[in-house]
Design a protein around this motif. Sequence first.
Motif, PDB file in Angstrom:
ATOM      1  N   LEU B 290      54.492 -14.288  26.257  1.00  0.00           N
ATOM      2  CA  LEU B 290      55.059 -13.895  27.548  1.00  0.00           C
ATOM      3  C   LEU B 290      53.951 -13.521  28.543  1.00  0.00           C
ATOM      4  N   VAL B 291      52.914 -12.835  28.022  1.00  0.00           N
ATOM      5  CA  VAL B 291      51.790 -12.462  28.892  1.00  0.00           C
ATOM      6  C   VAL B 291      51.120 -13.725  29.430  1.00  0.00           C
ATOM      7  N   ALA B 292      50.921 -14.684  28.534  1.00  0.00           N
ATOM      8  CA  ALA B 292      50.281 -15.936  28.944  1.00  0.00           C
ATOM      9  C   ALA B 292      51.127 -16.629  30.010  1.00  0.00           C
ATOM     10  N   LEU B 293      52.420 -16.672  29.743  1.00  0.00           N
ATOM     11  CA  LEU B 293      53.338 -17.298  30.693  1.00  0.00           C
ATOM     12  C   LEU B 293      53.246 -16.610  32.056  1.00  0.00           C
ATOM     13  N   GLY B 294      53.405 -15.280  32.011  1.00  0.00           N
ATOM     14  CA  GLY B 294      53.368 -14.498  33.257  1.00  0.00           C
ATOM     15  C   GLY B 294      52.028 -14.632  33.943  1.00  0.00           C
TER      16      GLY B 294
END
Lengths: 493, 468
Positions: B290-294
């Motif tokens: 999710l961090v990577a996505l965000g």
Amino acid sequence: MTGVEREQSMRRPIRRVSTLLLVMFLGLFGSSTMIQAVQADSLHADPRNTRTLYDSFAVERGSIVVDGVQVALSTPSNDEFEWQREYPMGPLYAPVTGYNTLGQGNTGIEGAMNAELTGSANSQFLDQILATLTGQDPAGSSVELTIDHDAQQAAADALGGREGAVVALDPETGDVLAMYSSPTFDPNAFASHNTAAVTETYNQLLADPEQPLQNRAIAGDLYYPGSVFKLVTVAAALESGRFDMQSEFDNPETLTLPQSTSEVRNASREACGPGEQATLETSLVLSCNIPIAQLGQELGQDALAEQAAAFGYGQPLDIPLDVTPSSYPTGLDEAQTMLTAFGQYDVRVTPLQVAMTTAAIANDGTMMRPNMVDRVLAPNLDVLDDPEPTIQGNPISAETAAALRGAMELGVSEGLASNAAIPGVTVGGKTGTAETGENNEPFNLWFTGYGETDDRSVAVAVVVVPDENIVGDTSNVIAAPIGRAVIEAVLNS
Amino acid sequence: MTDRTAPSALQTGIVQLRDVTEAIRVRIRNPAKLRNLELFLLVIAWVIAGGAMVLVQLGALQRVDLFPLQLAAGLGILTLALHIALRIVAREADAIILPVATVLNGLGIAMIYRIDIAEGVTGWDAASMRQITWTGIALVVAIAAIVVVRNHRVLARYRFLAMAIAIILLVLPLVPGIGRTINGATVWIGIGSIVSLQPGELAKIALAIFFAGYLMTARDSLSVVGRKVLGIRFPRLRDLGPILIVWGMCMLVLVFQRDLGTSMLYFGLFLVMIYVATGRRSWMFIGVGLVALGGIAAYFVLGYVQRRIDAWIHAFDQSVYEAQGGSFQIVQGVFGMAHGGLLGTGLGLGRPDITPYANSDYIIPSLGEELGLAGIFAILGLYLILVSRGVRVGFQGPDDFTKLLAVGLAFAIGLQVFIVVGGVTRLIPLTGLTTPFLAAGGSSLLANWLIVALLLRLSDSVRGRGIA
């Protein structure tokens, strides 16, 4: 899940989180080590690092001292740089002191002795540690020069606004007593803390066709020596053992060079004295080209090159300012060799090299290494460095030196260097007029000579580039009096 | 007890191992000993902090007057008050946390005072005056918290209240009239022009309490595994709700408040706490995903995120260096640290004031310049000790809530230090967060002293485990 299992199950992730935290902190230890230890030096050298700049100015830079007077000093400034560099005598000492800028380089003694002046020289390492431990403000050493203020002032006054340079040496020690180059500049303009203004000044001076930033005495484009090179040629002749001062050469009014239609004339446009033959002595005293050209032909380029090298041609030198080596050309044909014998064709010299040659003659053939630094004094007045006179070489024998002195003294008493004469002082001299190019460019007018009293001696070299060429015996009229003024100043002080 | 067990062993003639260990344990549990150790360490902390303040003045001004001594005395009195409070209401609290926090707070005040000298400000214009005042307020609040909250487990009951408080604190800066945008980040609130607060700093405590309370109750269901994908057992889809909510919240902070650091801090905090609660690594993978996505989305959509990344990777490029919002500050900070070298210029003798925000965001490079790599290692070491004392409570805590909250709070400090120090030393992109205890700023001090109060309270519940 029982309570125990639960506790166990939470202990493992917490251990993993501890490891993660440890890894994160190891990363921080690593990144700070990279900056503060591994890359510190290169970060320091980054031109955008103003801290390095401030540091260099936070030190009270040492003074440059001539005869007990500060010619460059640091006074407290009311800005962030703490110290302001000042040059009270400005242009007079510009060729000596050079300038020191805020991060845009330094020249002259300011550059050559920068480590000592900022107190970062190896010899001051322990003092620096001690100063840090005792909480003293850092201070650089002062540098006392060998320059004689009277001689420097005389050189500047005598040269006036003309383009040229003057060097005076103590033949017995190699001490540089005067070093002046004209036109000069005001180093105070470079000491400004307004870096934009300094850059503008620099660019202006750099673009100036008169090249005021060049120190003509030791660097720059170098000069054609003309007849002052005859001292080297005659020295080579005497050293060869095949000639003495009474050796005779044919004395025509003109001489056609071999394999050429070019004719060589004497500067007087006449024969060299009354006889069919002219001696070497007469040739030096009256500065005749034709007999010296014949001598050069007999000696050959190798003997001339060897003698020039013995006087220091081709060797780099730092005094501690960097001196551009003078040069004697190679690969010459016979005609070219004959031209170089009286300083034409492609012989290039610094006034310092000419002064060194004369100083060796005045010092019985022993050439001392030129040096400008008398002493380096730590802030607590400890003497950190006190350079001893050192011998650079023995380019000629004492006999050769004596013979050359005899001719040079005759040159002053009854020859072409008569304007250098000082009553009651033994003065020897040699003038020169170098034709520098095809388009009637201004000649290089030379005088080199020495003066001796019972307790003091001095050797000088003067070069003047006049605005335009004037017919007549110009080097004796223009250059010789400048040499005399400097010799007088040294011997009277 | 000692009197009773020792003779019994002698009487039987058999020295039982259990008796001996019991005797040692009782000795160590002796509360006076723990608090005496704390006082001893506290005195050392005062000497270090006071010494730093005096040396700053001596170095920068070549004289000493009463002002740094007043600063030191203020810090001493305030921390002594907390120590005395602990003697009364939390006698078995950890003995090391308070002295370490005191040294860090004191070094911070010394460096802030040093920058005040460089900028020539005195009186209430001086950030050091405001910092000591905020230290006072923070310690009064911390003492109040320790005295009022006798049993921290009660906090678990108010987990949803904590959540509400956290959300209110977070959105406050967006409320027209009290919100302030400073240096591009809308994370401040202010009343008039006098007081500026970063409520996000306090929100992290409320969030930690909420996460701990919520995960304590939800950990069983969150631990249930769903399908296995690529060798990793993923949680059931319906359990993904909470993590998505927190992630969404952090993305909102990122977009509306333009605060990358806070966003990273909250999400990292939540991830670690959910991992500790469930022991399932899959949560970490989901979180990192999710961090990577965000992060990737933010990089392409939000200009300021892109600039931050550029300023990180190409810090020394002339164009980035000169750009508005470029790497000038980072590079100046790095120059400052390099200027300090291994041993530093000495307090008061460097030029940390060249770097913008030398007393807040860039206080670590300032300290690095004047105390050198040695000083930075010492400061990082102090943080590591502080964090490890918190994690230790997590290991030994008597119940899930205590463990989760302790690990969460400790990790929050550790992660915040990592984000700030990593940012200024170019380990990671620079994001605006305060350096705990050191940086000038009231809200940060208040929040961190509250964390200290909570950790002390939590550690007091670790009975019979001594100081080891």
